[in-house]
Scaffold this active site. Structure first.
Site, PDB file in Angstrom:
ATOM      1  N   LYS B 103       0.809  -1.222   0.000  1.00  0.00           N
ATOM      2  CA  LYS B 103       0.000   0.000   0.000  1.00  0.00           C
ATOM      3  C   LYS B 103       0.845   1.277   0.000  1.00  0.00           C
ATOM      4  CE  LYS B 103      -4.328  -1.690   0.517  1.00  0.00           C
ATOM      5  NZ  LYS B 103      -5.534  -1.302  -0.228  1.00  0.00           N
ATOM      6  N   SER B 135      -8.756   1.062   8.523  1.00  0.00           N
ATOM      7  CA  SER B 135      -8.124   0.597   9.761  1.00  0.00           C
ATOM      8  C   SER B 135      -6.977  -0.334   9.420  1.00  0.00           C
ATOM      9  CB  SER B 135      -9.140  -0.116  10.645  1.00  0.00           C
ATOM     10  OG  SER B 135      -9.772  -1.139   9.910  1.00  0.00           O
ATOM     11  N   GLY B 263      -9.199  -4.466  -5.495  1.00  0.00           N
ATOM     12  CA  GLY B 263      -8.736  -4.652  -6.862  1.00  0.00           C
ATOM     13  C   GLY B 263      -7.734  -3.614  -7.347  1.00  0.00           C
TER      14      GLY B 263
END
Lengths: 412, 412
Positions: B103, B135, B263
């Protein structure tokens, strides 16, 4: 076991010879660096992470130190924190060795030597097999080495051993024989197996062939760390300030920290460093007197019995006689440091969280020393100053029951 | 978020442009191989390891397959087991990425793009900051990226989030704002923060800038796997039998298996493979309908809501709109495979035990497909035959609560 008098000499050359012998059978494991852990070790007070409060401190601090670590190795930590030791850490990943621990090295070396012993094969040695008593990594290592050479292995394990360890040992094709759990019972059962089968005993650490085999990890660590240090020097050379541009050529590691149980690996690593100028220190748990080697080294008398249930279960054994000769009598180890159970857990957690690597508690002990042992840290600050030391850290193994991890890391 | 109409094109070139932008901020993570896991994947029936019985089978089998794996890549598994698929696995270790997951790529890309957006900085964007609700790993990734650029980050998290996740996000300097746990409550709180602070929303996956950022891992994986394959070809070239000595030049990966939640990463990886001939498949948990992308892809209608408590907690979200366009409408993903909770746990355990790597459940899903999904395995056997496929496996992250591991791996 082969006659110790025929072993290669207990010297760096002996370790080099062992390396050639086992080269086809063991992995040359990676040596890794980690900017966050290096920065934490060079902080004035590296954070623990055992409870919620320190957990917060840890994440704050490591996010900060991650940024700091990117400043580059020459600026590491010394500027704003004059008392912090400066360390650059190099992790020898024996958790990625075959069977998940360094013990494969000693087992392959000992077995190879035994097979070359005049008369052993001719006397039916291969058919009679080998035997040891161990419920840990040595059991799996010997089983693997024996199977690879087509030799039966008898492993004496206490009846109460964890079922997965029994299954793993059987998985490598060994004949598991059960005994009571006292050392007397285990030795009696081993003697019975030897008498009945004619199998040769391969002890876990107290033999020159084992010591020399384990020491081979030290050679790899030295070479790989030197290459990493040289690459880093080259990468930062262009960025050096114009003033004081001179830089000594990369010299390799200053120090290696290795765990010490029976001392086979520690003494082997010490031999691998003989004549190189690299200082080797032993690292032990302090829990319930598991720091026997430290106490023996400092008093001049080897401690021959230990009864500790430290979480570092690979380090519950007393120092062996051959290792003692290398470590103490020849002074090839420069000293010992010990850490408590919480410090071991904290170091282990940092490795899981920051490096994403699985190591067993015994393997976390050297990093715990680098992060939390004031005596060692003061030594680095005093002797290495702002330039710091390049420190090799031996991750000795990664065999830990996943079921046990939750318990190990449960809040206290 | 920057205006999507100004994003680099959703193409391989767009991913390459993203890579240049984020290069100073993210790690080029390693691509690793593992002989044991490759051999297990190429076995007729790879062993599970969830309970004592299969654990025995696993250790037996993996000890055997370790030996088999050493036979070399060209002989892998096909000889005595004609129906087994032949796979050589290449693991992209995003668990070693900054913040412990891929990420970080999307967050740094999105933030960089935003800062370059005409008027954003001039309009006080830097002072007003950025906001998201998450979160999980996106919360930490955005917090890190924002801090590194000196921008405040507001993170809306449910009050019931695990304390360590809250602490970790705060640790990266973010302002954590609490909300109720329904999506309505979280979105309302996010809207309130945006109104009050003027902060710009950075969504976790449904934006071209996020997709392009995540896709950069695909470029690295392709390059590194191709290098490993070429090195292996060269190493074994001398050993090739005289008969049929011809060998095509190394061609790189045949397939990439990537996890699919919202996705963003899967569509980015698919873009990174556009025109290369590498097939990309999405991997999902089947538990409680978390295989929404698979169902949508096969029915032709995107599934817009999912309510699953799969252990693969990063994959509980439905497929986003932008990802859907890339994945389904442009058919850049070749299909989906799903696995159950036990298969995810078994794959995760094998990675801990055999590779000694920490991955989170979501990150284990592609390996679970390679090991246990019959549909995928039959496809490999049918299409790749004895030559087999080189399969890239994305380990998407390694953020897992150590306290939870014991529970996860407890005997059922």
């Amino acid at each position: 076991m082969a006659d110790p008098s025929t072993s290669p000499s207990l010297s760096r050359a002996g370790v080099q010879a062992a390396r050639e012998r086992i080269r086809p059978y063991v992995h040359h494991t990676p040596t890794l660096t980690n900017a966050t852990l290096t920065a934490l070790a060079s902080s004035p007070t590296p954070p623990a992470s055992s409870d919620a409060q320190s957990k917060t401190a840890e994440t704050v601090s490591s996010a900060e130190t991650e940024a700091r670590a990117e400043v580059g190795r020459t600026n590491g930590g010394a500027a704003n924190a004059p008392k912090a030791p400066v360390m650059r850490l190099y992790f020898k990943c024996e958790n990625m060795q075959r069977i998940g621990a360094f013990k494969a090295r000693g087992a392959f070396h000992a077995l190879g030597r035994l097979m070359d012993q005049p008369g052993w094969l001719e006397g039916g040695g291969r058919e009679k097999g080998v035997v040891t008593h161990s419920s840990g990594n040595h059991a799996q290592a010997l089983s693997l080495a024996a199977r690879q050479h087509g030799i039966p292995a008898h492993i004496v394990m206490p009846t109460i051993s964890p079922p997965p360890k029994i299954a793993a040992t059987k998985g490598y094709g060994a004949n598991v024989v059960f005994s009571g759990s006292t050392s007397t019972e285990r030795e009696a059962e081993t003697a019975r197996v030897m008498k009945e089968t004619g199998a040769t005993l391969i002890p876990p650490y107290d033999h020159p062939d084992i010591i020399l085999g384990q020491g081979t990890l030290g050679l790899e660590l030295q070479e790989d760390a030197a290459a990493l240090i040289a690459a880093e020097e080259e990468a930062t050379a262009g960025e050096a300030p114009a003033f004081f541009d001179y830089r000594a050529p990369a010299k390799g590691l200053d120090v290696i920290l290795a765990p010490c149980g029976g001392g086979g690996m520690l003494s082997g690593v010490a031999l691998s460093c003989e004549g190189t100028g690299i200082k080797v220190f032993g690292c032990e748990p302090s829990h319930q007197g598991a720091d026997d080697a430290k106490r023996g080294y400092e008093s001049g008398t080897r401690v021959e019995a230990v009864k500790s249930l430290t979480i570092a279960d690979g380090l519950r054994t007393p120092l062996g006689n051959y290792p003692w000769q290398v470590i103490y009598e020849r002074r090839l180890v420069s000293g010992f440091f010990s850490v408590d159970e919480r410090q071991i857990r904290d170091a282990m957690r940092l490795v899981y969280e920051r490096m994403k690597m699985v190591i067993e508690p015994s393997g976390a002990v050297p990093l715990a020393v680098a992060l939390y042992n004031d005596e060692f840290r003061n030594l680095v600050a005093a002797e290495a100053g702002e330039e710091g030391w390049d420190v090799g850290i031996v991750f000795s193994g990664g065999n830990v029951e996943l079921e046990a991890l939750g318990k190990l890391f449960a809040p206290e």
